[in-house]
Design an enzyme around this catalytic site. Structure first.
Site, PDB file in Angstrom:
ATOM      1  N   MET A 181       0.836  -1.202   0.000  1.00  0.00           N
ATOM      2  CA  MET A 181       0.000   0.000   0.000  1.00  0.00           C
ATOM      3  C   MET A 181       0.871   1.253   0.000  1.00  0.00           C
ATOM      4  SD  MET A 181      -3.504  -0.808   2.021  1.00  0.00           S
ATOM      5  CE  MET A 181      -2.888  -0.620   3.678  1.00  0.00           C
ATOM      6  N   HIS A 185       9.620  -3.354   3.419  1.00  0.00           N
ATOM      7  CA  HIS A 185       9.247  -3.558   2.012  1.00  0.00           C
ATOM      8  C   HIS A 185      10.493  -3.788   1.158  1.00  0.00           C
ATOM      9  CE1 HIS A 185       5.814  -0.949   3.466  1.00  0.00           C
ATOM     10  NE2 HIS A 185       5.173  -1.991   3.002  1.00  0.00           N
ATOM     11  N   MET A 245       6.079 -11.289   7.469  1.00  0.00           N
ATOM     12  CA  MET A 245       5.424 -11.992   8.570  1.00  0.00           C
ATOM     13  C   MET A 245       4.934 -11.055   9.679  1.00  0.00           C
ATOM     14  SD  MET A 245       4.885 -15.187   8.146  1.00  0.00           S
ATOM     15  CE  MET A 245       4.773 -15.894   9.805  1.00  0.00           C
ATOM     16  N   SER A 265       4.677   1.322   8.290  1.00  0.00           N
ATOM     17  CA  SER A 265       4.336   2.641   7.747  1.00  0.00           C
ATOM     18  C   SER A 265       3.604   3.488   8.781  1.00  0.00           C
ATOM     19  CB  SER A 265       3.457   2.484   6.499  1.00  0.00           C
ATOM     20  OG  SER A 265       4.105   1.684   5.538  1.00  0.00           O
TER      21      SER A 265
END
Length: 282
Positions: free
Chosen positions: A30, A37, A148, A186
């Site tokens: 997202m 990431h 995870m 995030s």
């Protein structure tokens, strides 16, 4: 790196790549990318000839009182992270592109969703599974990579990929942490200075519980009570849950054995943080 904004173009590219025998590693996100990431992207880069990253804030997985509108977005930053980590195609569709009309079909997930985050967020995993069904059909990946930190999401995705015989390998990637143990997220930007100092206690509580299990404690309720009490002592956050289940089935266990997950969610003033550990107990 090529940026693609339409379903038609992305699907055309990936069809041609697969027809030519290329393997595709896919990382769905997202956006507002961080080191967690980047780790997924590097793993995909190591294992595939082509890497596709999607950045799409999926409205279907947000509830009516959740943070869809204020979810952090920074496409310039995301482009830089993508380029630095070897992405070939960045798929960046609008909501109108992904959902041009009201969905007549959605994926309903009937197992593994009534505990942990799923209990608090009805409809969330249906939204996740629906967008992933679309993204898998658009990007045609050989392998798809998931962190995870969202272990319940991983369990749900593995189940739905198996149930629908989707020809993609789901690759689990370990949680990436800050130096003090806080799981990268995030949403960490929403923590106040004081909360940021307290937040590493989430992971410390899990490590303490793991030590007790390794020392021989097998009563699940004793372990989860320890975790709750630790977090309530060392943070001003409110424990949403501290639960222990078999993994990936997410079945309730009273006595700890086999593959298990110990997962927590803690609400601070402006953000809810999650963390977990998985371990095999003999």
């Amino acid at each position: 790196m090529k940026i693609v904004t339409t379903v038609q173009e992305m699907q055309h590219i990936t069809k041609e790549l697969r027809a030519s025998g290329k393997s595709i590693g896919f990382v769905p996100t997202m956006g507002y990318l961080h080191e967690g990431h980047a780790t997924l992207l590097r793993k995909a880069r190591e294992e595939n000839e082509i890497v596709v990253l999607s950045v799409f804030v999926n409205p279907l997985q947000f509830g009516p009182n959740e943070d869809l509108d204020r979810y952090p977005r920074d496409i310039d930053r995301d482009e830089n992270v993508a380029k630095e980590n070897g992405v070939d195609y960045l798929f960046y569709p609008s909501v109108e592109e992904m959902y041009p009309a009201e969905q007549t079909t959605t994926v309903e997930v009937v197992k593994r969703t009534d505990v942990l985050c799923g209990k608090q967020r009805p409809g969330h995993f249906a939204g996740v599974a629906t967008v992933l069904m679309k993204l898998f059909n658009i990007t045609l990946p050989t392998r798809a990579y998931f962190g995870m930190k969202d272990a319940q999401q991983v369990a749900v995705i593995e189940g739905f990929v198996a149930d629908f015989n989707i020809p993609v390998t789901i690759v689990r990637v370990d949680i990436v942490r800050e130096e003090d143990g806080l799981a990268k997220s995030s949403r960490n930007v929403y923590l106040s200075q004081e909360e940021r100092k307290e937040a590493p206690h989430l992971y410390r509580s899990l490590c303490m519980a793991k030590e007790r299990i390794e020392a021989g404690e097998r009563n699940a309720e004793i372990i989860t009570t320890l975790v709750k009490e630790y977090i309530e002592t060392y943070t001003k956050g409110t424990v949403d849950y501290a639960d222990l289940y078999a993994y990936p089935s997410l079945q309730v266990v009273d006595q700890i054995e086999g593959r298990i997950i110990l997962a927590i969610a803690v609400k601070f003033e402006n953000v809810r943080l999650i963390d977990n550990i998985t371990l095999t107990v003999k």
